[in-house]
Design an enzyme around this catalytic site. Sequence first.
Site, PDB file in Angstrom:
ATOM      1  CG  HIS A  53      -0.139  22.095  23.162  1.00 55.09           C
ATOM      2  ND1 HIS A  53       0.250  21.170  22.070  1.00 55.09           N
ATOM      3  CD2 HIS A  53       1.096  22.787  23.373  1.00 55.09           C
ATOM      4  CE1 HIS A  53       1.455  21.169  21.828  1.00 55.09           C
ATOM      5  NE2 HIS A  53       2.199  22.146  22.370  1.00 55.09           N
ATOM      6  CG  HIS A  55       3.157  25.470  23.574  1.00 58.94           C
ATOM      7  ND1 HIS A  55       3.787  24.370  24.131  1.00 58.94           N
ATOM      8  CD2 HIS A  55       2.797  26.103  24.702  1.00 58.94           C
ATOM      9  CE1 HIS A  55       3.927  24.473  25.389  1.00 58.94           C
ATOM     10  NE2 HIS A  55       3.514  25.823  25.676  1.00 58.94           N
ATOM     11  CG  ASP A  57       5.403  24.630  18.689  1.00 58.43           C
ATOM     12  OD1 ASP A  57       4.921  25.059  19.532  1.00 58.43           O
ATOM     13  OD2 ASP A  57       6.198  23.457  18.587  1.00 58.43           O
ATOM     14  CG  HIS A  58       1.773  22.527  18.522  1.00 57.97           C
ATOM     15  ND1 HIS A  58       1.858  21.222  18.411  1.00 57.97           N
ATOM     16  CD2 HIS A  58       2.931  22.900  19.205  1.00 57.97           C
ATOM     17  CE1 HIS A  58       2.977  20.679  18.714  1.00 57.97           C
ATOM     18  NE2 HIS A  58       3.765  21.696  19.166  1.00 57.97           N
ATOM     19  CG  HIS A 111       3.767  20.121  26.417  1.00 50.68           C
ATOM     20  ND1 HIS A 111       5.269  20.234  26.585  1.00 50.68           N
ATOM     21  CD2 HIS A 111       3.497  21.019  25.549  1.00 50.68           C
ATOM     22  CE1 HIS A 111       5.624  20.981  25.641  1.00 50.68           C
ATOM     23  NE2 HIS A 111       4.527  21.294  24.934  1.00 50.68           N
ATOM     24  CG  ASP A 130       4.512  19.478  21.597  1.00 46.33           C
ATOM     25  OD1 ASP A 130       4.643  18.862  20.551  1.00 46.33           O
ATOM     26  OD2 ASP A 130       4.880  20.874  21.678  1.00 46.33           O
ATOM     27  CG  HIS A 168       8.156  18.936  18.084  1.00 46.87           C
ATOM     28  ND1 HIS A 168       8.555  20.117  17.432  1.00 46.87           N
ATOM     29  CD2 HIS A 168       7.081  19.325  18.942  1.00 46.87           C
ATOM     30  CE1 HIS A 168       7.752  21.177  18.036  1.00 46.87           C
ATOM     31  NE2 HIS A 168       7.130  20.821  18.898  1.00 46.87           N
TER      32      HIS A 168
HETATM   33 FE    FE Z   1       5.542  21.893  20.114  1.00 47.45          FE
HETATM   34 ZN    ZN Z   2       4.194  22.449  22.871  1.00 49.09          ZN
END
Ligand code: FE
Ligand code: ZN
Length: 252
Positions: A53, A55, A57-58, A111, A130, A168
């Site tokens: 996805h 985001h 942090d990905h 999400h 996530d 995570h």
């Molecule tokens: Fe994440």
């Molecule tokens: Zn995420």
Amino acid sequence: MIVEIIPCLTDNYSYIIHDKKTNTVSIIDPSEFTRCDEQIKKYKKLDFILNTHHHLDHVGGNLELKKKYNSKILGFELDRNRIPGIDILLKEFQKYKLGNLEFEVIFVPGHTKGHIAFFFNKEKVVFTGDTLFSLGCGRVFEGSHKEMFNSLCKIKSLPTETKVYCGHEYTKSNLNFCLTYDKNNIHLQKKLNYVDEKLKNNLPTIPTTINDEIETNIFLRCDDEEIKQALNLKESSEEEIFSKLRDLKDSF
Ligand code: FE
Ligand code: ZN
């Protein structure tokens, strides 16, 4: 199929997939360039970058890695404007090969609106980003509770021996939440020992398996009578139980 776990940022995991036969190197959700590149360097190449996805942090490492290795970036078609550097637009149910390793795209909104999971049927491995965590699930940001519930049902229906690699390291806090509403679950007690042992030695609690998650992850156990009772919602549907649990977890 070799899966290498790279801890990134504070609690993210990126994953390198190496197909030895064809020497094809891929990475799932590169959170950041430096940590990922430290591990990729030894292969001297990076063929594919896959994102579950959009985001940050990905996808944080996408552009620098692509620039250095001339990799192809794969993401869901709906996220074509949100995944940096995207080259190949994946569709639901599409199959795609990384060397000899074939995955199927599982569409799992909730999400985010464009979240996908990568399921390697032959190897029985799934990367869930996530959506499904070990003992938990992602927050519902862009979708509805109903969508997230249905997405988790899709993942739950994969072969039980499937290994699950998630985005995570949230396992310990997820476990504490599960124990609050499912305290008589003997599988959870066992998992507690396993998780504490791993974390004490600074090791990931990942991968888990679909079977383990069905036994322990409260978000996959919304049909359990004891959990319904603990929530005082004996007459509620599975989906209602899920929504209640997701809300409780948001403020846990
Ligand atoms: Fe994440
Ligand atoms: Zn995420």
